[in-house]
Design a protein around this motif. Structure first.
Motif, mmCIF file in Angstrom:
data_model
loop_
_atom_site.group_PDB
_atom_site.id
_atom_site.type_symbol
_atom_site.label_atom_id
_atom_site.label_comp_id
_atom_site.label_asym_id
_atom_site.label_seq_id
_atom_site.Cartn_x
_atom_site.Cartn_y
_atom_site.Cartn_z
ATOM 1 N N GLY A 192 0.936 -1.133 0.058
ATOM 2 C CA GLY A 192 -0.204 -0.042 -0.077
ATOM 3 C C GLY A 192 0.672 1.177 -0.029
ATOM 4 O O GLY A 192 2.186 1.129 0.282
ATOM 5 N N TRP A 193 0.077 2.379 -0.301
ATOM 6 C CA TRP A 193 0.801 3.643 -0.449
ATOM 7 C C TRP A 193 0.209 4.420 0.499
ATOM 8 O O TRP A 193 -1.235 4.521 0.335
ATOM 9 C CB TRP A 193 0.900 4.447 -1.694
ATOM 10 C CG TRP A 193 2.041 3.909 -2.373
ATOM 11 C CD1 TRP A 193 2.000 2.974 -3.404
ATOM 12 C CD2 TRP A 193 3.401 4.219 -2.261
ATOM 13 N NE1 TRP A 193 3.189 2.617 -4.065
ATOM 14 C CE2 TRP A 193 4.191 3.313 -3.671
ATOM 15 C CE3 TRP A 193 4.360 5.096 -1.482
ATOM 16 C CZ2 TRP A 193 5.532 3.866 -3.516
ATOM 17 C CZ3 TRP A 193 5.368 5.318 -1.748
ATOM 18 C CH2 TRP A 193 6.327 4.470 -2.842
ATOM 19 N N PHE A 194 0.671 5.182 1.656
ATOM 20 C CA PHE A 194 -0.182 6.089 2.251
ATOM 21 C C PHE A 194 0.397 7.440 2.402
ATOM 22 O O PHE A 194 1.604 7.546 1.806
ATOM 23 C CB PHE A 194 -0.332 5.654 3.827
ATOM 24 C CG PHE A 194 -1.056 4.576 3.865
ATOM 25 C CD1 PHE A 194 -0.686 2.958 3.531
ATOM 26 C CD2 PHE A 194 -2.436 4.335 4.539
ATOM 27 C CE1 PHE A 194 -1.744 1.922 3.789
ATOM 28 C CE2 PHE A 194 -3.218 3.448 4.717
ATOM 29 C CZ PHE A 194 -2.861 2.019 4.355
ATOM 30 N N ARG A 195 -0.307 8.529 2.851
ATOM 31 C CA ARG A 195 0.665 9.575 2.879
ATOM 32 C C ARG A 195 0.103 10.379 3.991
ATOM 33 O O ARG A 195 -1.219 10.293 4.574
ATOM 34 C CB ARG A 195 0.164 10.600 1.625
ATOM 35 C CG ARG A 195 -1.090 11.160 1.289
ATOM 36 C CD ARG A 195 -1.451 11.699 0.093
ATOM 37 N NE ARG A 195 -2.708 12.161 -0.215
ATOM 38 C CZ ARG A 195 -3.280 12.671 -1.447
ATOM 39 N NH1 ARG A 195 -2.526 12.545 -2.680
ATOM 40 N NH2 ARG A 195 -4.782 13.074 -1.318
ATOM 41 N N GLN A 196 0.837 11.535 4.673
ATOM 42 C CA GLN A 196 0.625 12.288 5.663
ATOM 43 C C GLN A 196 1.127 13.694 5.278
ATOM 44 O O GLN A 196 2.070 13.879 5.127
ATOM 45 C CB GLN A 196 1.256 11.667 6.955
ATOM 46 C CG GLN A 196 0.768 12.285 8.282
ATOM 47 C CD GLN A 196 1.084 11.548 9.582
ATOM 48 O OE1 GLN A 196 1.976 10.723 9.414
ATOM 49 N NE2 GLN A 196 0.517 11.892 10.607
ATOM 50 N N ALA A 197 0.043 14.567 5.365
ATOM 51 C CA ALA A 197 0.472 16.024 5.225
ATOM 52 C C ALA A 197 0.412 16.536 6.539
ATOM 53 O O ALA A 197 0.148 16.119 7.692
ATOM 54 C CB ALA A 197 -0.554 16.753 4.428
#
Length: 120
Positions: free
Chosen positions: A35-40
């Motif tokens: 999976g790919w996740f992101r956090q701003a």
């Protein structure tokens, strides 16, 4: 144990494309959901995309991002097109044995993250 190393982040302009790579190593890494996740900044980590036998995407990136994996090379990619300033975040690659692909807690292994910054 699975080790994950992301690369490919950078500073781009709105509308540009970028491809992130994730190198996986370790025993049976090819059997994991990737999976790919992101956090701003100031926000919670959010699901972006995942690949098992099929693929899944967050609504916010559907039709712009494409996840793919090269099992022979133990690589996972995230092709990001038509980037928007709101895509700015640290992007993480993750591996897990789960059916709940969009739930970050279900993933056992994480990379260190790569920064993507999209200017307007």
């Amino acid at each position: 144990q699975v080790q994950l190393v992301e690369s490919g982040g950078g500073l781009v302009q709105a509308g540009d494309s970028l491809r992130l790579s994730c190198a996986a190593s370790g025993r049976s890494s090819s059997s994991y959901v990737m999976g790919w996740f992101r956090q701003a900044p100031g926000k919670e980590r959010e699901f972006v995309a995942a690949a098992g036998r099929t693929t899944a995407y967050a609504d916010s990136v559907k039709d712009r991002f494409t996840i793919s994996r090269d099992v022979a090379k133990n690589m996972v990619y995230l092709q990001m097109n038509s980037l928007k300033p709101e895509d700015t975040a640290v992007y993480y690659c993750a591996a897990g044995r789960t059916s709940r692909w969009s739930v970050s807690d279900e993933y056992n292994y994480w990379g260190q993250g790569t920064q993507v910054t999209v200017s307007s």
